[in-house]
Design an enzyme around this catalytic site. Structure first.
Site, short mmCIF file in Angstrom:
data_model
loop_
_atom_site.label_atom_id
_atom_site.label_comp_id
_atom_site.label_asym_id
_atom_site.label_seq_id
_atom_site.Cartn_x
_atom_site.Cartn_y
_atom_site.Cartn_z
N HIS A 92 -62.93 -65.52 -0.89
CA HIS A 92 -63.10 -64.97 0.64
C HIS A 92 -64.06 -65.54 1.60
O HIS A 92 -63.55 -65.70 2.78
CB HIS A 92 -63.10 -63.24 0.60
N LYS A 142 -59.71 -64.42 17.42
CA LYS A 142 -59.60 -64.64 15.97
C LYS A 142 -58.52 -63.69 15.21
O LYS A 142 -58.72 -62.56 15.54
CB LYS A 142 -60.82 -64.70 15.17
N HIS A 172 -57.23 -57.62 6.41
CA HIS A 172 -57.97 -56.58 5.54
C HIS A 172 -56.75 -55.89 4.74
O HIS A 172 -56.61 -54.88 4.62
CB HIS A 172 -58.39 -55.44 6.48
N HIS A 190 -56.57 -55.98 1.06
CA HIS A 190 -56.79 -55.40 -0.15
C HIS A 190 -57.39 -53.88 0.42
O HIS A 190 -56.82 -52.86 -0.41
CB HIS A 190 -57.73 -56.06 -0.93
N ASP A 223 -66.38 -60.12 15.09
CA ASP A 223 -66.43 -61.58 15.28
C ASP A 223 -66.26 -62.05 16.63
O ASP A 223 -67.00 -63.21 16.98
CB ASP A 223 -65.18 -61.94 14.47
#
Lengths: 220, 751
Positions: free
Chosen positions: B52, B94, B98, B100, B120
Site C-alpha cells: 500500500h 486524486k 478504500h 478492504h 490529500d
C-alpha cells in the site's frame, strides 16, 4: 440591507448564503463566528445557514442553539429583526425557540437531495411577497432531518394564522401537512428545509431563490 | 503507563513474517540497521514497505505513465496531482481506494475513504470543491450485496454531506467477481491559487513538528498491511483494523488548515493517512532531507496505555502533521484553538537524518530515514502475457425475438439502470457551484470555479469487462472513455488520476494483466496528451484465491473556459436532428448486449472493441467544436449499450421520444442498436441552428455525410417512444419504469 450570516462549527452553507446575499443586495454580509457574543449594530437580517453544526451528533441544531451567539440571535428576533433559517438553520431556530415544532429524521430514513417543487402558501410575507402571482417554486433540498413535526393544535394555529410559508408538492420527508417552511408570529422569522440560496441562477438548482432574497430586500 | 520492555525486544524473522515482511526484506532491515529491529522499528518498516505504501509490485510499471505536460504543475509523488487551469489557479485532485475496509465495515470504510482523499487534497492548500466515487459490488443476488450497497452509500453520503463538499458524479457496477471484494474508490477535486500550494517537502532542521486534529486511538492499526493481503473467510474479524470517521472534525480541520495556509507559516505539511504518524513523519523527513525526533508522550491520545508501536501505527482519522517556520507555534495554536482542535508540538526536525522516537524518556526507535523509502522493495514480479479473448462469433447465437425487450433488459440491468437511489443520498449542490451533477445526466459533472465563468468537468470511468477480455485494449479504452466523457460536455481534457484495482500481483497471470493494462493506459495517455498526475494502486483484491475483475479506474479532469458553452443529455426538442459521429461497425464482443441478452460472461463474451486513439482525438475535437462554436447543448457519448442505450438515455433525460433510422445494409440489427464501437457520439442539433455554422452543418442536416470525419444524420427527436426503424419501438413510460425501477426495487429487497 445590512445582513449577517452566523457561522457555527460545521456550518457548510455559510458561503452559499454569503454569495446569495452579495448577489442580491450588492453589499457584503458580516460573517459572524458563533463564539462572538455580539452582532453588528443595526442589523436587518440574520441568516442561520445550512450544514451540520456540531456534526449533528446530538440532535440537529441542539448544540448550536446553546452557543454564545444564541442570546444575541434571540434578542435580534425579539426586536423584530428578520431571520432566515435554512435547513440546519431551521433546526437551530426551532431549538432556539424562535419557531415552533421540530425536525425529525426523514420518513425514508435516508438523506435526500433533489429538486423540490414547493407551493407558496402565502405571498404576503416579507419572504415571499416578491413572488406575486407565482404559486410554485422549485428549490433544491438536501437533508436527513427534515420531517417537520408539531402537535395538532400548533399545526392548526400555524395554518390559521397564515404562518405556513411553503408546502411540499410531493412530500419528500414525511413532514406534517406537507409543511416545508414556517413563519414566526410576527412573520419576520422564516425557517425552511429547502435551499433558496442554491437556486440563484446558473446552478443546477435553477433561479427561483432570487425573489425570496429580493422580497427581503424590499421589506427590510 | 505502557510497559515498554516488549517494545524494545529484538525481533526475528518470524516476527517479520507476521508483520507481512518477506525473509529477503527482513535481511535488508538487518543490513541497514546492523542489528535486529525492535518491535516499534519492525512495525515501522513493515508499514512503510507494505504494498500500500511502497507500490513495490507496480512501481517499475507505473513509471511508464506519461506524467508531464504543459499544464502539469505537480505529477505523482505528492499527496495529489496539481494542474494549471489558468488565471493563476490550480486544480488539485486524486482518487484513492478504500476497498478492504469497506468490505469489512461498509459505512465506516467508505466514509473514511472519502475523508482520506479529502485530506490529500486540502493538505496541498486546495479547498475541496467536488467528490466523485467509483463503486463495484458483487452480484445483486449475493446475500451480502444489498447491505454493502446500503452501507457504502450511507458512508459516502454521511461523510461528504457533513463536510459540505458536493458529491457530483460517480459510477456503480455489479458483478459476481466482486462478491468477496467490493471496490470503493473516492476522488476529491480541489482548487487553489498557484502561489499557495503546499508540499510535504521543504522541512528544515530545528523546527517544531505540529500534530493537529483528532486524538490518536487504537483504530486502524495495520490498516495498510491489511490492504496489502488477501482476504479469507472470517476476515470480518478484522473489524478493529477499520478506522472510524468523524466528518465534523474533518470539516473543522479543513477550515483551520485553510486559515493557517493563508499565512506563510507552514514549511511542510502531510496528512496522516495510511500508516498514520509513521508515513507522515517519514514523508516529511525523507522529502525534506531531515531527521525527526518525536516524543510519544506528547501525542494527543484517545485511549490510555498506548505504546509507541500503537501510536505510530494507528490510522485514527482526521489528523495532520506539519512543520512550522520558527516562532510561529503560538500563532498557529491560536487558529486551532478557534476551531476547537487539538494542536500539540510533538517533536522537532533534526539534522541527523534519523527517525528517533521516545516514550517515557526512553528511546524506543532510532533508525535512518532513507532506507524506509529508498530501500523499499521494488519488485520485477514475474508475469505472463495475457491472452486476449477471441473475437465473438455472433452467428452462433440466435437472434432475439423482440429487440424492444432487449432494450428494456439492458436499461434495467444492474450496470445500466438509473443510480438515482444512490445519488439522491448525496448532497450534490452544497457550495453553490454545481452546474451539472448526476442529476443532469451529462457524461461528466460540471463544477463552476467560484466567482468565475469557467468550470471543471469531472468524470470517472472503467469497463472491467473490456479490461478482463483484453487488458491492453481495455486499459486504453478506460482512458479514452474519460477523454470522451469530458469532451462530450464541452471540456478540454487536461489530466487524469487513476485507481488501479487488481488481484494478487504475486500470481504471474494477474501480474500480466496489471502490466498490460498499465501499458494500454499509458499509450492512451500519451497519444491523447492526457497525463497521469496522481493515483493509487489497490492489489490483493482476492478472496480465497479468486481475484476481482481487473478494474483500473480513471478519474478525468477537463476545463471549460466558457460556461455558456456546455452540453448535457438534456434539452432535446421536437424536430431536432440527431447526428452520429464515428464509424459503426456493429462490434458486440464484451458488450452489455452479450452479457445481458446472450448471457455470456468472461472470455466467452468475446474481444472488446479496438480503440483507435488518433480517431478518438479527432472526433473529440469535432464534438468540442460543435459545442464551443455551434452552441450545441445536447451531446452523449456512446458506450455500454451502444446507440440504442445512448438515445434512450437522452430521450429519458429530456422526456421526449426519438426516431432513429434503420440499420445500414451491412449491419445486423443488434450491431446497429447495441454495438459498442468506440469514438462515437450522438449530437443533437436544434432546428434553429440549421443556418448557422457554415456549409458542413447544413450539408449534414440535409443528410449528406461530412467529408473529413464520419458524421451522419441518424434520426430526429419526436414522439413518445424510442424507435429504431425496423428494430424496436419502446414507449418512453415503459422505458422509464425499467430504467428507474430496478435499484429502488432491489434495495427494498423485492428483486
Amino acid at each position: 440591507m445590512k445582513s449577517a450570516v452566523i457561522v457555527f462549527p460545521g456550518s457548510n452553507c455559510d458561503r452559499d448564503a454569503q454569495t446569495a446575499l452579495r448577489q442580491v443586495t450588492g453589499a457584503e454580509p458580516a460573517m459572524v463566528w458563533h463564539k462572538e457574543g455580539a452582532l453588528p449594530n443595526k442589523l436587518d437580517l440574520i441568516v442561520l445557514p445550512g450544514g451540520f453544526s456540531y456534526g449533528d451528533y446530538l440532535r440537529s441544531g441542539a448544540m448550536a442553539a446553546a452557543s454564545p451567539i444564541g442570546d444575541a440571535i434571540r434578542a435580534h428576533a425579539a426586536r423584530g429583526g428578520y431571520v432566515l433559517a435554512i435547513c440546519n438553520g431551521f433546526q437551530v431556530a426551532t431549538e432556539l425557540g424562535l419557531l415552533p415544532g421540530a425536525l425529525l429524521r426523514n420518513a425514508s430514513l435516508n438523506f435526500t437531495c433533489r429538486p423540490q417543487p414547493l407551493a407558496i402558501a402565502t405571498n404576503s410575507s416579507a419572504f415571499t411577497a416578491g413572488y406575486k402571482e407565482q404559486r410554485e417554486v422549485s428549490f433544491p433540498i438536501a437533508h436527513h432531518d427534515g420531517n417537520y413535526f408539531a402537535d395538532a393544535a400548533t399545526l392548526d394555529r400555524l395554518e390559521g394564522e397564515g404562518r405556513v410559508a411553503f408546502r411540499y408538492i410531493g412530500n419528500p420527508n414525511g413532514s406534517a401537512r406537507d409543511i416545508a417552511g414556517v413563519l414566526s408570529e410576527n412573520g419576520r422569522v422564516l425557517g425552511l428545509m429547502p435551499h433558496p440560496e442554491r437556486a440563484m441562477a446558473g446552478q443546477e438548482g435553477g433561479n427561483d431563490g432570487v425573489k425570496l432574497f429580493e422580497s427581503l430586500m424590499a421589506a427590510a | 503507563m505502557a510497559d515498554l520492555s516488549a517494545l524494545l525486544a529484538p525481533q526475528d524473522e518470524a516476527s517479520a513474517r507476521s508483520h507481512g515482511l518477506k525473509p529477503n526484506e527482513y535481511q535488508i532491515v538487518l543490513d541497514r540497521l546492523g542489528r535486529p529491529p525492535n518491535l516499534v522499528e519492525m512495525g515501522i518498516f513493515s508499514v512503510m514497505w507494505s504494498e500500500h505504501c511502497s507500490y513495490k509490485s507496480t512501481r517499475r510499471h507505473l513509471g511508464k505513465f506519461p506524467t508531464k505536460g504543459p499544464r502539469v504543475i505537480q505529477g505523482p509523488g505528492e499527496n495529489a496531482g496539481v494542474v494549471d487551469i489558468g488565471d493563476g489557479q490550480a486544480c488539485i485532485f486524486k482518487m484513492e481506494s478504500h476497498n478492504h475496509p469497506s468490505y469489512i465495515e461498509p459505512r465506516q470504510g467508505a466514509g473514511t475513504g472519502v475523508g482520506g482523499i479529502l485530506r490529500d487534497v486540502f493538505t496541498m492548500g486546495a479547498r475541496p470543491v467536488a467528490l466523485v466515487n467509483a463503486l463495484r459490488f458483487g452480484d445483486p443476488s449475493h446475500p451480502k450485496t444489498r447491505s454493502l450497497v446500503a452501507g457504502v452509500v450511507s458512508g459516502i453520503g454521511g461523510y461528504g454531506n457533513c463536510v459540505g463538499v458536493p458529491t457530483v458524479a460517480g459510477e456503480t457496477q455489479f458483478h459476481k467477481g466482486y462478491n468477496g471484494n467490493i471496490l470503493v474508490n473516492a476522488m476529491a477535486v480541489g482548487l487553489a491559487d498557484q502561489n499557495k500550494i503546499f508540499y510535504s517537502r521543504g522541512a528544515e532542521p530545528g523546527n517544531a513538528i505540529f500534530y493537529v486534529g483528532s486524538k490518536t486511538g487504537r483504530d486502524g492499526i495495520h490498516g495498510a498491511t491489511m490492504a496489502s493481503a488477501e482476504f479469507s473467510e472470517g476476515d470480518e474479524e478484522k473489524r478493529p483494523t477499520v478506522q472510524v470517521g468523524d466528518p465534523f472534525t474533518e470539516k473543522l480541520l479543513i477550515e483551520a488548515c485553510l486559515e493557517l495556509m493563508a499565512t506563510d507559516w507552514i514549511q511542510s505539511i502531510q496528512d496522516m493517512g495510511a500508516a498514520g504518524l509513521t508515513s507522515s513523519s517519514v514523508e516529511i523527513a525523507d522529502k525534506g532531507g531531515v531527521g525527526v525526533e518525536m516524543d510519544m508522550d506528547k501525542v494527543p491520545q484517545r485511549e490510555t496505555g498506548m505504546t509507541a508501536y500503537e501510536i505510530m501505527l494507528s490510522e485514527s482519522q482526521e489528523r495532520m502533521l506539519m512543520v512550522l517556520k520558527p516562532g510561529r507555534e503560538a500563532d498557529a495554536k491560536k487558529i486551532f484553538d478557534k476551531w476547537d482542535l487539538d494542536a500539540e508540538v510533538i517533536g522537532y526536525t533534526t539534522d541527523t537524518g534519523r527517525l528517533v522516537l521516545k516514550q517515557q524518556g526512553i528511546v524506543v526507535c532510532d533508525i535512518p530515514v532513507p532506507p524506509l523509502s529508498q530501500d523499499a522493495p521494488n519488485y520485477d514480479r514475474p508475469w505472463n502475457a495475457p491472452k486476449p479473448a477471441p473475437a465473438l462469433d455472433i452467428s452462433k447465437y440466435p437472434e432475439p425475438a423482440d429487440y424492444g425487450e432487449v432494450l428494456l433488459k439492458l436499461m434495467s440491468s444492474p450496470d445500466m439502470a438509473s443510480k438515482r437511489w444512490i445519488w439522491e443520498q448525496y448532497d450534490r449542490h452544497v457550495m453553490g457551484d454545481t452546474i451539472d451533477s448526476s442529476q443532469s445526466g451529462g457524461d461528466a459533472a460540471i463544477v463552476r470555479i467560484h466567482g468565475a465563468n469557467k468550470a471543471l468537468a469531472i468524470c470517472s470511468d472503467c469497463n472491467p469487462h473490456y479490461v478482463a477480455a483484453d487488458p491492453y485494449e481495455g486499459g486504453k479504452q478506460a482512458v479514452a472513455e474519460a477523454y470522451r466523457n469530458l469532451s462530450a460536455v464541452g471540456a478540454t481534457p487536461i489530466a487524469i488520476t487513476d485507481n488501479l484495482n487488481f488481484g494478487n500481483p504475486e500470481k504471474p497471470d494477474t501480474m500480466g494483466v496489471i502490466v498490460k493494462a498499465i501499458e494500454g493506459m499509458a499509450e492512451a495517455c500519451r497519444v491523447l496528451e492526457f497525463p497521469v498526475v496522481s493515483g493509487n494502486v489497490s492489489l490483493y483484491n482476492e478472496t480465497d484465491g479468486v481475484g476481482i475483475p481487473p478494474t483500473p479506474v480513471v478519474g478525468g479532469i477537463g476545463l471549460i473556459e466558457d460556461l455558456s458553452r456546455t452540453a448535457t443529455l438534456r434539452g432535446l426538442k421536437e424536430g431536432d436532428a440527431m447526428l452520429l459521429i464515428g464509424d459503426t461497425r456493429g462490434h458486440l464482443g464484451a458488450s452489455l448486449y452479450t452479457r445481458e441478452a446472450l448471457g455470456l460472461d468472461g472470455s466467452a463474451a468475446g474481444a472488446p472493441p479496438q480503440v483507435d486513439l488518433a480517431v478518438e482525438k479527432h472526433h473529440a475535437a469535432r464534438v468540442r467544436r460543435f459545442i464551443g462554436m455551434y452552441g450545441v447543448k445536447s451531446v452523449h457519448d456512446l458506450s455500454e449499450g451502444g446507440l440504442a442505450a445512448a438515445a434512450a438515455e437522452m430521450a429519458l433525460a429530456s422526456n421526449i421520444g426519438v426516431r432513429l433510422i434503420a440499420p445500414p445494409q451491412e449491419l445486423s440489427k443488434a450491431g446497429w442498436a447495441f454495438g459498442e464501437d468506440q469514438a462515437r457520439y450522438l449530437v443533437v442539433v436544434p432546428q434553429d441552428r440549421r443556418e448557422i455554422g457554415g456549409n458542413d452543418f447544413a450539408d449534414l442536416l440535409a443528410g449528406r455525410p461530412a467529408d473529413d470525419f464520419p458524421c451522419i444524420k441518424v434520426g430526429e427527436v419526436g414522439g413518445d417512444s424510442v424507435r429504431i426503424e425496423g428494430v424496436l419501438d419502446v414507449p418512453l413510460s415503459t422505458l422509464r419504469a425499467a430504467y428507474e425501477g430496478w435499484l429502488p426495487r432491489y434495495m427494498k429487497g423485492a428483486s
